[in-house]
Motif scaffolding. Structure first.
Motif, mmCIF file in Angstrom:
data_model
loop_
_atom_site.group_PDB
_atom_site.id
_atom_site.type_symbol
_atom_site.label_atom_id
_atom_site.label_comp_id
_atom_site.label_asym_id
_atom_site.label_seq_id
_atom_site.Cartn_x
_atom_site.Cartn_y
_atom_site.Cartn_z
ATOM 1 N N TYR A 221 0.823 -1.205 0.000
ATOM 2 C CA TYR A 221 0.000 0.000 0.000
ATOM 3 C C TYR A 221 0.860 1.260 0.000
ATOM 4 O O TYR A 221 0.534 2.268 -0.615
ATOM 5 N N TYR A 224 1.776 2.970 -3.259
ATOM 6 C CA TYR A 224 0.821 3.911 -3.849
ATOM 7 C C TYR A 224 0.690 5.170 -3.008
ATOM 8 O O TYR A 224 0.691 6.286 -3.509
ATOM 9 N N ASN A 232 -0.826 1.870 -12.488
ATOM 10 C CA ASN A 232 -2.088 1.432 -11.917
ATOM 11 C C ASN A 232 -2.053 -0.026 -11.492
ATOM 12 O O ASN A 232 -2.848 -0.463 -10.673
ATOM 13 N N SER A 233 -1.115 -0.764 -12.065
ATOM 14 C CA SER A 233 -0.980 -2.167 -11.671
ATOM 15 C C SER A 233 0.423 -2.638 -11.979
ATOM 16 O O SER A 233 1.049 -2.162 -12.926
ATOM 17 N N MET A 245 -0.514 -5.965 -7.735
ATOM 18 C CA MET A 245 -0.946 -4.706 -7.146
ATOM 19 C C MET A 245 -1.776 -3.952 -8.176
ATOM 20 O O MET A 245 -1.381 -3.831 -9.327
ATOM 21 N N SER A 246 -2.945 -3.413 -7.722
ATOM 22 C CA SER A 246 -3.813 -2.629 -8.600
ATOM 23 C C SER A 246 -4.316 -1.408 -7.848
ATOM 24 O O SER A 246 -4.484 -1.427 -6.622
ATOM 25 N N ARG A 247 -4.586 -0.364 -8.598
ATOM 26 C CA ARG A 247 -5.103 0.881 -8.034
ATOM 27 C C ARG A 247 -6.307 1.308 -8.864
ATOM 28 O O ARG A 247 -6.295 1.231 -10.090
ATOM 29 N N THR A 257 -8.921 6.796 -3.132
ATOM 30 C CA THR A 257 -8.364 5.826 -4.075
ATOM 31 C C THR A 257 -8.348 4.460 -3.419
ATOM 32 O O THR A 257 -8.014 4.342 -2.230
ATOM 33 N N ALA A 259 -6.714 0.755 -3.350
ATOM 34 C CA ALA A 259 -5.551 -0.040 -3.759
ATOM 35 C C ALA A 259 -5.726 -1.449 -3.237
ATOM 36 O O ALA A 259 -6.210 -1.642 -2.112
ATOM 37 N N SER A 260 -5.352 -2.400 -4.062
ATOM 38 C CA SER A 260 -5.564 -3.794 -3.681
ATOM 39 C C SER A 260 -4.355 -4.622 -4.036
ATOM 40 O O SER A 260 -3.680 -4.374 -5.033
#
Length: 565
Positions: A221, A224, A232-233, A245-247, A257, A259-260
């Protein structure tokens, strides 16, 4: 030619093999890319759904705050505040248990949140949260009038039904109260998540997650939140696992935002299975290709190369060359017949050589037999005439000369004869003619360094005999014969000059271009000399006739020094 052909075949096979590997590698990485893209799409969809859920909850909370601000109790408070003091109006509101209404409303949304009403004039608060003053350290206006507030106790997302004066917290539209709803970002995230971890809420570079004790997730995390990446990923590795990782941020609702991080190690078995399948196919393809190349090389290329090498040896006149091969099928037949052909050629060449030796020997003997009767007849006639005249010395000298001459031509062979022996025999031959005829003069100029050179017997004698025959017998003048021998420009030059018969240029041309080429079979003397020269010294030797000045002929023999033994 065959090496180039098989080189092209090998190049084509290896090219196909390389292309297959490249295509397989591209397909393999394409499969991995598709698997990751599917995971990215799945994760993005999850974040999008989560974003919609969170925004929907915030909208419900703000709508509830708005409805509370329009409740009858608060409207009556405004009326009461105009008739009583602010404190009295506040006490009347308390008497109606309005705080219980806020408590009930807070739990009706089914999430941890706080509803409260602030009264600026009395500086008092009704609601479920701590005193309002504890939440006034910092305010940031965000989307849809939601504020991100932060103090020593933590942070909240807050919504106010009236615009605030940021200095003294009074309503800018002069209402007597302000309704506020607040929610903890962590609780907001937890309420809407389907799983227990793996998602972060990023607000104003602050991170909120329902699992603050997961150091690995918090590390992702931070990438980001701290601006360590603008992607973005992306894929990252930690603790022997693969994480995606993705946002996600909705441009229409830029309040926060999402984030995962997702553990995608589960795709590895399929990838490993694909790798194993790919390597297996490549291994099988490699084995098949190398086996095919081995078969082509063993059964086609190698035998063909051996036959080609044999033909090259034949071109170099090495007819003793044989192919030792265990080739199969048609090549066995070809190689067997190739070796048989070489054997037959070798036998044929030896037969030709033996026949040439016999022919040359027969020609020499025939030449000797042609000369001997006529020459001996004339010599014996001279001896008879000299005996009648009591010329005893001449008879003795003639007999000794004939004895020496015939001993030479009957006993010598090519193996041990030298130029000196040949010249001594020619001098004896000329001396015999000189005794028989007073019209013969001769000279011999041979370099003594040439004496020991091996030389075929009876090679110059026919030339000298022709000079005498066509000189003395066709003219009444004295005949002069000069014999020369010397080395010039790496060639042994032997010349016989005479001043005998006058010969025309046309006759000279006919001798050189017809007689010496073997096209006139009635003149075998010169052509036999030429053949013997070629036989003993090779094709580079030459025999040429030219005019002498003012009359007679010059016969020149040229033999390369390199051909002399």
């Amino acid at each position: 030619m065959e090496n180039k052909t098989f080189s092209r075949i090998y190049a084509a096979i290896f090219t196909i093999f390389a292309v297959a590997i490249i295509i397989g590698t591209l397909l393999f990485f394409k499969q991995i890319s598709n698997a990751i893209d599917n995971e990215k799409e799945s994760l993005t969809n999850e974040l999008e759904i989560l974003n919609i859920s969170i925004n929907d909850n915030l909208d419900k909370l703000s709508q509830s705050a708005f409805l509370i601000s329009k409740s009858n109790s608060l409207l009556e408070f405004e009326i009461d505040s105009s008739r009583y003091s602010p404190e009295q109006a506040y006490q009347l509101l308390l008497a109606k248990n309005f705080e219980d209404v806020l408590q009930i409303q807070s739990f009706s949304i089914k999430m941890m949140n706080n509803f409260e009403v602030f009264f600026p004039k009395t500086q008092q608060t009704l609601g479920t949260s701590a005193p309002y003053k504890n939440l006034t350290d910092k305010k940031v206006i965000l989307f849809r009038n939601w504020l991100y507030e932060k103090n020593q106790s933590g942070a909240l997302l807050s919504y106010y039904t009236n615009n605030l004066n940021s200095k003294n917290l009074e309503s800018t539209n002069k209402t007597d109260y302000i309704v506020r709803v607040s929610v903890d970002p962590n609780q907001l995230l937890a309420q809407n998540m389907r799983s227990s971890d793996g998602v972060a809420l990023i607000i104003n570079n602050s991170i909120y997650t329902n699992n603050l004790f997961n150091d690995a997730n918090k590390f992702f995390y931070d990438k980001y939140a701290n601006g360590n990446t603008d992607k973005n990923s992306f894929i990252t590795f930690k603790h022997n696992k693969i994480y995606l990782m993705s946002r996600y941020q909705d441009d229409q609702t830029p309040l926060f935002t999402l984030a995962s991080v997702k553990d995608i190690t589960h795709i590895m078995p399929n990838i490993i299975l694909s790798i194993i399948a790919f390597l297996t196919v490549i291994s099988i393809l490699t084995a098949v290709i190398f086996y095919a190349l081995s078969v082509i090389r063993r059964k086609i290329h190698q035998p063909l190369r051996e036959v080609t090498s044999g033909l090259l040896e034949f071109q170099q006149s090495n007819y003793d060359y044989r192919i030792n091969s265990h080739a199969e099928s048609e090549y066995q037949y070809i190689i067997k017949n190739f070796n048989l052909l070489g054997q037959k050629i070798t036998t044929l060449i030896q037969d030709v050589i033996d026949e040439q030796d016999r022919t040359k020997s027969a020609e020499l003997k025939q030449l000797q037999l042609q000369m001997n009767p006529h020459f001996l007849y004339n010599s014996l006639s001279f001896i008879a005439s000299a005996a009648k005249l009591n010329m005893t010395d001449d008879v003795i000298e003639m007999c000794y000369s004939l004895s020496d001459y015939y001993r030479y031509i009957l006993s010598k062979s090519n193996g041990d004869n030298t130029i000196k022996m040949e010249m001594d025999a020619i001098l004896t031959y000329l001396h015999i003619f000189e005794m028989r005829s007073q019209r013969l003069n001769y000279q011999m100029a041979i370099n003594s360094d040439l004496y020991d050179i091996k030389f075929p017997p009876m090679l110059l004698q026919p030339i000298v005999e022709n000079s005498i025959k066509f000189g003395i017998e066709t003219s009444e003048d004295n005949l002069e014969i000069n014999i020369k021998g010397f080395i010039q420009q790496e060639e042994l030059i032997l010349q016989v000059e005479d001043n005998g018969k006058i010969i025309t240029p046309k006759e000279i041309t006919y001798i050189n271009q017809v007689i010496l080429q073997g096209d006139d079979q009635t003149h075998i003397g010169l052509i036999n000399i030429k053949r013997r020269l070629h036989y003993n010294f090779g094709k580079t030797t030459s025999l040429k006739v030219s005019q002498n000045t003012p009359r007679g002929l010059v016969v020149t023999i040229k033999i390369p020094v390199a051909s002399l033994v």
